[in-house]
Motif scaffolding. Structure first.
Motif, PDB file in Angstrom:
ATOM      1  N   ALA A   1      16.856 -40.221  54.509  1.00 44.71           N
ATOM      2  CA  ALA A   1      16.982 -40.403  53.068  1.00 44.71           C
ATOM      3  C   ALA A   1      15.634 -40.761  52.447  1.00 44.71           C
ATOM      4  N   SER A   2      14.853 -41.565  53.149  1.00 42.27           N
ATOM      5  CA  SER A   2      13.529 -41.928  52.645  1.00 42.27           C
ATOM      6  C   SER A   2      12.593 -40.728  52.652  1.00 42.27           C
ATOM      7  N   MET A   3      12.741 -39.873  53.653  1.00 40.93           N
ATOM      8  CA  MET A   3      11.931 -38.654  53.710  1.00 40.93           C
ATOM      9  C   MET A   3      12.276 -37.747  52.531  1.00 40.93           C
ATOM     10  N   PHE A   4      13.570 -37.633  52.233  1.00 39.98           N
ATOM     11  CA  PHE A   4      13.972 -36.849  51.063  1.00 39.98           C
ATOM     12  C   PHE A   4      13.327 -37.416  49.806  1.00 39.98           C
ATOM     13  N   ALA A   5      13.306 -38.741  49.675  1.00 37.49           N
ATOM     14  CA  ALA A   5      12.718 -39.377  48.505  1.00 37.49           C
ATOM     15  C   ALA A   5      11.234 -39.053  48.381  1.00 37.49           C
ATOM     16  N   CYS A   6      10.542 -38.979  49.509  1.00 36.01           N
ATOM     17  CA  CYS A   6       9.119 -38.623  49.486  1.00 36.01           C
ATOM     18  C   CYS A   6       8.907 -37.204  48.966  1.00 36.01           C
ATOM     19  N   MET A   7       9.848 -36.339  49.282  1.00 34.81           N
ATOM     20  CA  MET A   7       9.725 -34.932  48.901  1.00 34.81           C
ATOM     21  C   MET A   7      10.223 -34.669  47.479  1.00 34.81           C
ATOM     22  N   ALA A   8      11.217 -35.432  47.049  1.00 34.81           N
ATOM     23  CA  ALA A   8      11.809 -35.201  45.734  1.00 34.81           C
ATOM     24  C   ALA A   8      11.326 -36.191  44.684  1.00 34.81           C
ATOM     25  N   ALA A   9      10.672 -37.273  45.137  1.00 36.14           N
ATOM     26  CA  ALA A   9      10.220 -38.340  44.242  1.00 36.14           C
ATOM     27  C   ALA A   9      11.390 -38.970  43.495  1.00 36.14           C
ATOM     28  N   SER A  10      12.563 -38.983  44.133  1.00 36.02           N
ATOM     29  CA  SER A  10      13.741 -39.625  43.565  1.00 36.02           C
ATOM     30  C   SER A  10      14.705 -39.924  44.703  1.00 36.02           C
ATOM     31  N   PRO A  11      15.564 -40.921  44.550  1.00 39.58           N
ATOM     32  CA  PRO A  11      16.507 -41.253  45.623  1.00 39.58           C
ATOM     33  C   PRO A  11      17.540 -40.151  45.821  1.00 39.58           C
ATOM     34  N   PRO A  12      18.060 -40.003  47.039  1.00 40.32           N
ATOM     35  CA  PRO A  12      19.131 -39.032  47.290  1.00 40.32           C
ATOM     36  C   PRO A  12      20.466 -39.549  46.770  1.00 40.32           C
ATOM     37  N   GLN A  13      21.444 -38.674  46.757  1.00 45.73           N
ATOM     38  CA  GLN A  13      22.786 -39.058  46.331  1.00 45.73           C
ATOM     39  C   GLN A  13      23.374 -40.078  47.307  1.00 45.73           C
ATOM     40  N   ALA A  14      24.104 -41.045  46.787  1.00 47.96           N
ATOM     41  CA  ALA A  14      24.710 -42.077  47.622  1.00 47.96           C
ATOM     42  C   ALA A  14      25.741 -41.466  48.570  1.00 47.96           C
ATOM     43  N   ALA A  15      25.844 -42.018  49.773  1.00 46.35           N
ATOM     44  CA  ALA A  15      26.721 -41.460  50.806  1.00 46.35           C
ATOM     45  C   ALA A  15      28.180 -41.454  50.379  1.00 46.35           C
ATOM     46  N   ASP A  16      28.623 -42.495  49.692  1.00 43.04           N
ATOM     47  CA  ASP A  16      30.031 -42.529  49.290  1.00 43.04           C
ATOM     48  C   ASP A  16      30.339 -41.476  48.232  1.00 43.04           C
TER      49      ASP A  16
END
Length: 206
Positions: A166-181
């Motif tokens: 999820a942190s890697m996605f944030a580095c690539m998108a410059a935004s947090p990923p969707q919450a798991a729930d």
């Protein structure tokens, strides 16, 4: 906003009148003090001063990965190098039976030379060892694995691995990923991955 800033006051303050929590606090701080890795912040000392329980760590110079994200997405080489080092740090901690369970950009610090260091292992919420009392895990939406949303799901190294991804996605998108729930209700991540294709290789995205 959305990165889950670190707040030690709630963790420490909640220990004051709970002997079991105090015992857990020191057990986990001592476990973290055993970790000697270039990408994990060391714990120097644990103790009590004027009724306040504490553990001490070095003063670092740099900024969190969350603060770095304000400048935009990271390039492929920087992103890969960062995640390789984070994986090595977490794998090392797992070898001691210690889980972090709150990995996120706000808990990943970039020193002035650019090298990462994982924060908050001294407040790690769980251990593998059945004889060590456990604090209730904390979670940050977007970076918390599905396991933390369930009272019955087993926690383990895979839980931290999800947060690293999820942190890697944030580095690539410059935004947090969707919450798991929320992903269980309507998984929007495939659409987000498609938006990354213009800047990153399929191997990195997948």
């Amino acid at each position: 906003e959305g990165w889950g800033q670190v707040d030690h006051s709630a963790t420490v303050g909640s220990l004051a009148d709970n002997p079991r929590a105090i015992a857990t606090f020191f057990a986990e701080a001592r476990a973290a003090a055993r970790l000697h890795h270039p990408h994990i912040v060391p714990v120097f000392e644990t103790g009590k001063v004027d009724g306040m329980h504490f553990f001490s760590m070095p003063l670092l110079s740099g900024k969190t990965l969350a603060e770095r994200m304000a400048a935009g997405r990271m390039g492929t080489a920087d992103c890969v190098e960062l995640m390789i080092k984070l994986c090595a740090a977490v794998e090392y901690a797992h070898s001691f039976g210690l889980l972090h369970l709150d990995l996120k950009p706000a808990n990943i610090y970039l020193r002035t030379d650019g090298t990462p260091i994982v924060l908050d292992f001294g407040a790690a919420r769980q251990t593998f060892n059945a004889d060590v009392p456990k604090l209730t895990p904390m979670y940050t939406p977007g970076f918390a694995p599905p396991d933390l949303y369930s009272k019955t799901a087993a926690l383990g190294p895979w839980s931290d691995i999800y947060s690293i991804g999820a942190s890697m996605f944030a580095c690539m998108a410059a935004s947090p990923p969707q919450a798991a729930d929320q992903r269980k209700i309507e998984d929007k991540m495939p659409t987000y991955y498609q938006k990354l294709e213009a800047n990153y290789s399929p191997e990195l995205i997948n």
